[in-house]
Design an enzyme around this catalytic site. Structure first.
Site, PDB file in Angstrom:
ATOM      1  CB  SER A  59     -37.834  47.981 -36.668  1.00  8.99           C
ATOM      2  OG  SER A  59     -36.894  48.663 -35.884  1.00  8.99           O
ATOM      3  CG  MET A  60     -41.091  53.241 -35.032  1.00  7.99           C
ATOM      4  SD  MET A  60     -40.865  54.777 -35.973  1.00  7.99           S
ATOM      5  CE  MET A  60     -41.701  54.376 -37.501  1.00  7.99           C
TER       6      MET A  60
ATOM      7  CG  ASP B 295     -32.550  42.216 -35.020  1.00  7.20           C
ATOM      8  OD1 ASP B 295     -31.789  43.195 -34.989  1.00  7.20           O
ATOM      9  OD2 ASP B 295     -33.780  42.301 -35.192  1.00  7.20           O
TER      10      ASP B 295
ATOM     11  CG  HIS C  30     -33.138  45.463 -37.250  1.00  4.64           C
ATOM     12  ND1 HIS C  30     -33.883  45.065 -36.166  1.00  4.64           N
ATOM     13  CD2 HIS C  30     -33.589  46.715 -37.568  1.00  4.64           C
ATOM     14  CE1 HIS C  30     -34.742  46.010 -35.831  1.00  4.64           C
ATOM     15  NE2 HIS C  30     -34.590  47.018 -36.678  1.00  4.64           N
TER      16      HIS C  30
END
Length: 269
Positions: free
Chosen positions: A95-96, A220, A248
Protein backbone atom coordinates in the site's frame (compact mmCIF):
# COMPACT_ATOMS: atom_id res chain seq x y z
CA UNK A 1 12.96 -2.75 19.12
CA UNK A 2 16.03 -0.52 18.85
CA UNK A 3 15.60 3.17 18.13
CA UNK A 4 18.22 5.06 16.13
CA UNK A 5 18.45 8.62 14.92
CA UNK A 6 18.26 8.23 11.14
CA UNK A 7 17.55 10.93 8.57
CA UNK A 8 17.25 13.37 11.45
CA UNK A 9 14.45 11.56 13.32
CA UNK A 10 14.02 8.75 15.84
CA UNK A 11 13.27 5.57 13.89
CA UNK A 12 12.22 2.34 15.56
CA UNK A 13 13.29 -0.83 13.76
CA UNK A 14 13.92 -4.53 14.28
CA UNK A 15 16.17 -7.07 12.56
CA UNK A 16 15.90 -10.86 12.48
CA UNK A 17 17.84 -13.62 10.77
CA UNK A 18 21.00 -13.74 8.68
CA UNK A 19 21.64 -13.54 4.97
CA UNK A 20 20.78 -11.00 2.27
CA UNK A 21 18.95 -7.99 3.71
CA UNK A 22 15.21 -7.56 3.11
CA UNK A 23 13.55 -4.34 4.33
CA UNK A 24 9.78 -4.45 4.78
CA UNK A 25 7.85 -1.16 4.53
CA UNK A 26 4.36 -1.09 6.04
CA UNK A 27 1.30 0.82 4.84
CA UNK A 28 -0.32 3.89 6.37
CA UNK A 29 -1.46 3.80 9.97
CA UNK A 30 0.09 0.43 10.86
CA UNK A 31 3.23 -0.47 12.83
CA UNK A 32 6.05 -2.50 11.35
CA UNK A 33 5.34 -5.40 13.71
CA UNK A 34 2.39 -6.40 11.51
CA UNK A 35 4.95 -8.00 9.20
CA UNK A 36 6.14 -10.20 12.04
CA UNK A 37 2.96 -12.27 12.08
CA UNK A 38 3.67 -14.06 8.80
CA UNK A 39 6.26 -12.46 6.53
CA UNK A 40 9.26 -12.15 8.86
CA UNK A 41 9.30 -15.82 9.99
CA UNK A 42 8.92 -17.06 6.41
CA UNK A 43 11.70 -14.82 5.09
CA UNK A 44 14.05 -15.72 7.95
CA UNK A 45 13.40 -19.42 7.35
CA UNK A 46 14.22 -18.82 3.66
CA UNK A 47 17.65 -17.48 4.59
CA UNK A 48 17.16 -13.72 4.66
CA UNK A 49 18.05 -11.04 7.19
CA UNK A 50 14.81 -9.12 7.65
CA UNK A 51 14.34 -5.55 8.89
CA UNK A 52 11.01 -4.01 9.83
CA UNK A 53 10.44 -0.46 11.00
CA UNK A 54 7.77 1.84 12.32
CA UNK A 55 7.43 4.48 9.62
CA UNK A 56 7.60 8.10 10.74
CA UNK A 57 4.17 8.89 12.11
CA UNK A 58 3.97 5.62 14.05
CA UNK A 59 5.27 5.70 17.63
CA UNK A 60 7.81 5.00 19.02
CA UNK A 61 9.31 6.41 15.81
CA UNK A 62 8.99 10.20 15.56
CA UNK A 63 5.37 11.12 14.84
CA UNK A 64 6.30 14.20 12.78
CA UNK A 65 2.88 15.66 13.49
CA UNK A 66 3.77 18.84 11.61
CA UNK A 67 3.53 16.98 8.33
CA UNK A 68 5.49 14.70 6.06
CA UNK A 69 6.01 13.77 2.42
CA UNK A 70 6.54 10.47 0.67
CA UNK A 71 10.07 11.71 0.00
CA UNK A 72 10.65 11.78 3.77
CA UNK A 73 9.66 8.13 4.14
CA UNK A 74 11.87 7.27 1.16
CA UNK A 75 14.83 8.99 2.84
CA UNK A 76 14.05 7.20 6.12
CA UNK A 77 14.10 3.83 4.38
CA UNK A 78 17.34 4.68 2.61
CA UNK A 79 18.90 5.74 5.92
CA UNK A 80 17.89 2.45 7.54
CA UNK A 81 19.45 0.43 4.71
CA UNK A 82 22.66 2.43 5.07
CA UNK A 83 22.55 2.00 8.86
CA UNK A 84 22.27 -1.78 8.43
CA UNK A 85 25.22 -2.07 6.10
CA UNK A 86 24.68 0.09 3.05
CA UNK A 87 22.80 -2.21 0.69
CA UNK A 88 21.81 -2.97 -1.85
CA UNK A 89 18.81 -4.57 -0.14
CA UNK A 90 15.66 -6.24 -1.27
CA UNK A 91 12.80 -3.89 -0.40
CA UNK A 92 9.17 -4.99 0.00
CA UNK A 93 6.27 -2.62 0.65
CA UNK A 94 2.51 -2.76 0.82
CA UNK A 95 0.00 0.00 0.00
CA UNK A 96 1.66 3.28 1.07
CA UNK A 97 4.80 1.27 1.71
CA UNK A 98 4.76 0.05 -1.89
CA UNK A 99 4.69 3.65 -3.05
CA UNK A 100 7.74 4.27 -0.86
CA UNK A 101 9.50 1.30 -2.48
CA UNK A 102 8.75 2.62 -5.97
CA UNK A 103 10.08 6.06 -5.15
CA UNK A 104 13.14 4.62 -3.38
CA UNK A 105 13.96 2.59 -6.50
CA UNK A 106 13.91 5.86 -8.44
CA UNK A 107 15.72 8.10 -5.96
CA UNK A 108 18.36 5.66 -4.65
CA UNK A 109 18.70 2.83 -7.19
CA UNK A 110 22.06 1.79 -5.74
CA UNK A 111 20.29 0.74 -2.52
CA UNK A 112 17.65 -1.50 -4.12
CA UNK A 113 18.58 -5.01 -5.22
CA UNK A 114 15.01 -6.12 -5.96
CA UNK A 115 11.71 -4.31 -5.38
CA UNK A 116 8.39 -5.90 -4.42
CA UNK A 117 5.21 -3.84 -4.34
CA UNK A 118 2.01 -5.29 -2.85
CA UNK A 119 -1.39 -3.63 -3.37
CA UNK A 120 0.13 -0.63 -5.10
CA UNK A 121 -0.94 2.22 -7.37
CA UNK A 122 0.89 4.71 -9.56
CA UNK A 123 -1.74 7.41 -9.94
CA UNK A 124 -4.61 8.91 -7.94
CA UNK A 125 -8.14 7.55 -8.19
CA UNK A 126 -11.23 9.56 -7.13
CA UNK A 127 -12.56 6.89 -4.76
CA UNK A 128 -9.29 6.61 -2.85
CA UNK A 129 -8.89 10.39 -2.84
CA UNK A 130 -12.39 10.95 -1.46
CA UNK A 131 -11.93 8.30 1.22
CA UNK A 132 -8.69 9.99 2.29
CA UNK A 133 -10.42 13.38 2.46
CA UNK A 134 -13.14 11.83 4.62
CA UNK A 135 -10.67 10.18 6.98
CA UNK A 136 -8.84 13.48 7.45
CA UNK A 137 -12.14 15.26 8.12
CA UNK A 138 -13.12 12.73 10.79
CA UNK A 139 -9.82 13.33 12.54
CA UNK A 140 -9.88 17.10 12.24
CA UNK A 141 -13.49 17.35 13.47
CA UNK A 142 -12.70 14.94 16.32
CA UNK A 143 -15.40 12.52 15.21
CA UNK A 144 -14.98 9.11 16.84
CA UNK A 145 -17.00 6.44 15.07
CA UNK A 146 -18.49 3.69 17.25
CA UNK A 147 -15.82 0.95 17.35
CA UNK A 148 -18.26 -1.69 16.11
CA UNK A 149 -19.17 0.38 13.07
CA UNK A 150 -15.56 1.34 12.36
CA UNK A 151 -14.55 -2.33 12.54
CA UNK A 152 -17.29 -3.40 10.13
CA UNK A 153 -16.30 -0.71 7.63
CA UNK A 154 -12.64 -1.69 7.86
CA UNK A 155 -13.46 -5.34 7.23
CA UNK A 156 -15.58 -4.52 4.20
CA UNK A 157 -12.96 -2.18 2.73
CA UNK A 158 -9.85 -4.25 3.36
CA UNK A 159 -10.78 -7.94 3.30
CA UNK A 160 -12.09 -10.22 0.60
CA UNK A 161 -15.65 -11.56 0.92
CA UNK A 162 -14.06 -15.01 0.79
CA UNK A 163 -12.03 -14.26 3.93
CA UNK A 164 -15.12 -13.43 6.00
CA UNK A 165 -17.55 -15.90 4.46
CA UNK A 166 -17.40 -18.05 7.60
CA UNK A 167 -19.23 -16.20 10.44
CA UNK A 168 -16.73 -17.32 13.08
CA UNK A 169 -13.79 -16.09 11.02
CA UNK A 170 -15.62 -12.83 10.28
CA UNK A 171 -16.14 -12.30 14.01
CA UNK A 172 -12.43 -12.85 14.69
CA UNK A 173 -11.53 -10.08 12.24
CA UNK A 174 -14.23 -7.80 13.62
CA UNK A 175 -12.90 -8.29 17.15
CA UNK A 176 -9.35 -7.44 16.02
CA UNK A 177 -10.42 -4.29 14.20
CA UNK A 178 -12.84 -3.21 16.94
CA UNK A 179 -10.02 -3.32 19.48
CA UNK A 180 -7.89 -1.09 17.24
CA UNK A 181 -10.79 1.27 16.53
CA UNK A 182 -11.25 2.05 20.21
CA UNK A 183 -8.12 4.23 20.27
CA UNK A 184 -8.09 7.85 19.14
CA UNK A 185 -5.99 8.20 15.94
CA UNK A 186 -2.63 9.76 16.70
CA UNK A 187 -1.28 13.00 15.31
CA UNK A 188 1.34 10.97 13.47
CA UNK A 189 -1.28 8.89 11.67
CA UNK A 190 -3.07 12.11 10.76
CA UNK A 191 0.20 13.38 9.27
CA UNK A 192 0.48 10.22 7.18
CA UNK A 193 -3.08 10.76 5.93
CA UNK A 194 -2.14 14.29 4.92
CA UNK A 195 0.65 13.32 2.53
CA UNK A 196 0.22 14.42 -1.07
CA UNK A 197 -1.29 11.61 -3.15
CA UNK A 198 -2.25 13.73 -6.16
CA UNK A 199 0.60 12.96 -8.56
CA UNK A 200 0.47 10.53 -11.46
CA UNK A 201 3.86 8.81 -11.25
CA UNK A 202 3.45 6.15 -13.92
CA UNK A 203 5.63 7.90 -16.49
CA UNK A 204 8.42 8.32 -13.92
CA UNK A 205 8.40 4.60 -13.13
CA UNK A 206 9.76 3.92 -16.61
CA UNK A 207 13.12 4.91 -15.09
CA UNK A 208 13.11 2.17 -12.43
CA UNK A 209 15.97 -0.25 -13.11
CA UNK A 210 15.70 -2.67 -10.18
CA UNK A 211 14.13 -6.06 -10.94
CA UNK A 212 10.57 -5.55 -9.76
CA UNK A 213 7.54 -7.61 -8.77
CA UNK A 214 4.06 -6.15 -8.43
CA UNK A 215 1.52 -8.25 -6.52
CA UNK A 216 -2.17 -7.46 -6.85
CA UNK A 217 -4.97 -8.86 -4.72
CA UNK A 218 -8.01 -9.82 -6.75
CA UNK A 219 -10.66 -8.50 -4.34
CA UNK A 220 -8.77 -5.36 -3.27
CA UNK A 221 -11.15 -2.39 -3.00
CA UNK A 222 -8.52 0.04 -1.74
CA UNK A 223 -5.97 -0.58 -4.50
CA UNK A 224 -7.86 -2.41 -7.26
CA UNK A 225 -5.68 -4.78 -9.28
CA UNK A 226 -5.97 -2.78 -12.49
CA UNK A 227 -3.99 0.00 -10.80
CA UNK A 228 -1.25 -2.44 -9.86
CA UNK A 229 -1.15 -3.78 -13.40
CA UNK A 230 -0.55 -0.20 -14.56
CA UNK A 231 2.51 0.02 -12.31
CA UNK A 232 3.83 -3.29 -13.60
CA UNK A 233 3.33 -2.12 -17.18
CA UNK A 234 5.20 1.12 -16.43
CA UNK A 235 8.28 -0.49 -14.81
CA UNK A 236 10.57 -1.99 -17.48
CA UNK A 237 10.82 -5.77 -17.25
CA UNK A 238 8.68 -6.04 -14.12
CA UNK A 239 6.62 -9.09 -13.24
CA UNK A 240 2.95 -8.99 -12.19
CA UNK A 241 1.23 -11.64 -10.06
CA UNK A 242 -2.39 -11.49 -8.95
CA UNK A 243 -3.55 -13.53 -5.97
CA UNK A 244 -7.17 -14.62 -5.81
CA UNK A 245 -9.61 -14.59 -2.89
CA UNK A 246 -7.97 -11.81 -0.87
CA UNK A 247 -8.32 -8.06 -0.45
CA UNK A 248 -6.09 -5.16 0.54
CA UNK A 249 -4.71 -7.13 3.48
CA UNK A 250 -3.86 -10.09 1.28
CA UNK A 251 -0.52 -10.60 3.05
CA UNK A 252 -2.56 -11.41 6.19
CA UNK A 253 -5.46 -13.18 4.46
CA UNK A 254 -3.42 -15.58 2.31
CA UNK A 255 0.06 -15.28 3.81
CA UNK A 256 1.44 -18.61 2.62
CA UNK A 257 0.78 -17.81 -1.02
CA UNK A 258 1.98 -14.22 -0.70
CA UNK A 259 5.16 -15.36 1.08
CA UNK A 260 5.85 -17.99 -1.57
CA UNK A 261 5.54 -15.42 -4.38
CA UNK A 262 7.86 -12.98 -2.60
CA UNK A 263 10.47 -15.56 -1.64
CA UNK A 264 10.52 -17.14 -5.08
CA UNK A 265 11.13 -13.74 -6.64
CA UNK A 266 13.83 -12.68 -4.17
CA UNK A 267 15.53 -16.06 -4.47
CA UNK A 268 15.61 -15.81 -8.24
CA UNK A 269 13.10 -18.54 -8.99
Amino acid sequence: MPIATLNGIALSYDVSGTGPLVVLVMGAGSPGRVWRTYQVPALVDAGFRVATMDNRGIAPSAECAGGMRVEDLVADTAALIEHLGGGPAHVVGTSMGARVVQELALARPELVRKAVMLATVGRPHPLARTLNVGERALHDKRVQLPPEYAAAIKVMLNLSPHTVQDPAKAQEWLDIFEFGASATPSAGVRAQLGMDRSQDRLAAYARITAPSLVVGFADDRMAPPFLGREVAAAVPGSRYVEIERCGHYGYLERPEEVNRVIIDFLSGH
